[in-house]
Design a protein around this motif. Structure first.
Motif, PDB file in Angstrom:
ATOM      1  N   SER A   1      17.323  -7.612   0.873  1.00  0.00           N
ATOM      2  CA  SER A   1      16.126  -6.852   0.515  1.00  0.00           C
ATOM      3  C   SER A   1      14.856  -7.520   1.025  1.00  0.00           C
ATOM      4  O   SER A   1      13.962  -6.852   1.548  1.00  0.00           O
ATOM      5  CB  SER A   1      16.039  -6.691  -1.009  1.00  0.00           C
ATOM      6  OG  SER A   1      17.149  -5.993  -1.486  1.00  0.00           O
ATOM      7  N   SER A   2      14.772  -8.817   0.884  1.00  0.00           N
ATOM      8  CA  SER A   2      13.557  -9.499   1.321  1.00  0.00           C
ATOM      9  C   SER A   2      13.422  -9.484   2.841  1.00  0.00           C
ATOM     10  O   SER A   2      12.316  -9.369   3.368  1.00  0.00           O
ATOM     11  CB  SER A   2      13.522 -10.932   0.794  1.00  0.00           C
ATOM     12  OG  SER A   2      14.629 -11.661   1.259  1.00  0.00           O
ATOM     13  N   ARG A   3      14.526  -9.582   3.563  1.00  0.00           N
ATOM     14  CA  ARG A   3      14.460  -9.526   5.028  1.00  0.00           C
ATOM     15  C   ARG A   3      14.049  -8.134   5.507  1.00  0.00           C
ATOM     16  O   ARG A   3      13.232  -8.001   6.412  1.00  0.00           O
ATOM     17  CB  ARG A   3      15.797  -9.901   5.639  1.00  0.00           C
ATOM     18  CG  ARG A   3      16.088 -11.365   5.589  1.00  0.00           C
ATOM     19  CD  ARG A   3      17.364 -11.652   6.304  1.00  0.00           C
ATOM     20  NE  ARG A   3      17.640 -13.068   6.291  1.00  0.00           N
ATOM     21  CZ  ARG A   3      18.646 -13.606   6.951  1.00  0.00           C
ATOM     22  NH1 ARG A   3      19.446 -12.855   7.667  1.00  0.00           N
ATOM     23  NH2 ARG A   3      18.855 -14.896   6.898  1.00  0.00           N
TER      24      ARG A   3
ATOM     25  N   GLY B   1       7.353  -4.433   6.298  1.00  0.00           N
ATOM     26  CA  GLY B   1       6.019  -4.678   5.799  1.00  0.00           C
ATOM     27  C   GLY B   1       5.766  -4.105   4.416  1.00  0.00           C
ATOM     28  O   GLY B   1       4.645  -3.700   4.108  1.00  0.00           O
ATOM     29  N   VAL B   2       6.803  -4.053   3.578  1.00  0.00           N
ATOM     30  CA  VAL B   2       6.663  -3.573   2.201  1.00  0.00           C
ATOM     31  C   VAL B   2       7.152  -4.653   1.252  1.00  0.00           C
ATOM     32  O   VAL B   2       7.678  -5.685   1.676  1.00  0.00           O
ATOM     33  CB  VAL B   2       7.454  -2.258   1.972  1.00  0.00           C
ATOM     34  CG1 VAL B   2       6.922  -1.143   2.833  1.00  0.00           C
ATOM     35  CG2 VAL B   2       8.932  -2.458   2.224  1.00  0.00           C
TER      36      VAL B   2
ATOM     37  N   ASN C   1      10.350  -2.852  -3.814  1.00  0.00           N
ATOM     38  CA  ASN C   1      10.489  -1.451  -3.421  1.00  0.00           C
ATOM     39  C   ASN C   1      11.787  -1.201  -2.666  1.00  0.00           C
ATOM     40  O   ASN C   1      12.417  -0.161  -2.829  1.00  0.00           O
ATOM     41  CB  ASN C   1       9.297  -1.016  -2.577  1.00  0.00           C
ATOM     42  CG  ASN C   1       8.014  -1.006  -3.364  1.00  0.00           C
ATOM     43  OD1 ASN C   1       8.022  -0.892  -4.579  1.00  0.00           O
ATOM     44  ND2 ASN C   1       6.900  -1.154  -2.668  1.00  0.00           N
ATOM     45  N   VAL C   2      12.188  -2.148  -1.851  1.00  0.00           N
ATOM     46  CA  VAL C   2      13.449  -2.004  -1.114  1.00  0.00           C
ATOM     47  C   VAL C   2      14.623  -2.048  -2.086  1.00  0.00           C
ATOM     48  O   VAL C   2      15.567  -1.258  -1.973  1.00  0.00           O
ATOM     49  CB  VAL C   2      13.580  -3.096  -0.036  1.00  0.00           C
ATOM     50  CG1 VAL C   2      14.926  -3.034   0.656  1.00  0.00           C
ATOM     51  CG2 VAL C   2      12.457  -2.980   0.975  1.00  0.00           C
ATOM     52  N   ARG C   3      14.574  -2.940  -3.053  1.00  0.00           N
ATOM     53  CA  ARG C   3      15.644  -3.017  -4.055  1.00  0.00           C
ATOM     54  C   ARG C   3      15.736  -1.728  -4.852  1.00  0.00           C
ATOM     55  O   ARG C   3      16.844  -1.225  -5.112  1.00  0.00           O
ATOM     56  CB  ARG C   3      15.394  -4.195  -5.000  1.00  0.00           C
ATOM     57  CG  ARG C   3      15.636  -5.532  -4.375  1.00  0.00           C
ATOM     58  CD  ARG C   3      15.455  -6.653  -5.391  1.00  0.00           C
ATOM     59  NE  ARG C   3      15.401  -7.922  -4.716  1.00  0.00           N
ATOM     60  CZ  ARG C   3      14.347  -8.709  -4.678  1.00  0.00           C
ATOM     61  NH1 ARG C   3      13.247  -8.382  -5.311  1.00  0.00           N
ATOM     62  NH2 ARG C   3      14.384  -9.860  -4.032  1.00  0.00           N
TER      63      ARG C   3
END
Length: 75
Positions: A19-21, A27-28, A32-34
């Motif tokens: 998620s962090s990568r 660029g978010v 939010n990705v998780r």
């Protein structure tokens, strides 16, 4: 509340940083990705969870193959 923090810490530490990568590339925020993976997994009956595991596998494999070397003599 402490148990929830411990569970969250465990998954963040051992989640292969997928998620962090992805968040860094897009660029978010990683949060939010998780959330996207969680909601998409519920909506598609787990298909996105399988995608997440595949991404984790490929990122881990890439890390093993492409290691940073400080000089030519580290070969």
């Amino acid at each position: 509340m402490n148990n929830i923090s411990n569970i969250r810490y465990f998954f963040e530490k051992h989640g292969f940083e997928v998620s962090s990568r992805l968040a860094e590339k897009m660029g978010v925020k990683a949060k939010n990705v998780r959330l996207f993976f969680i909601y998409a997994s519920f909506a598609t009956l787990g298909v996105w969870f399988i995608v997440y595991l595949n991404l984790a596998f490929w990122l881990r494999l890439k890390d093993l193959v492409y290691t940073k070397r400080t000089s030519v003599f580290d070969l």
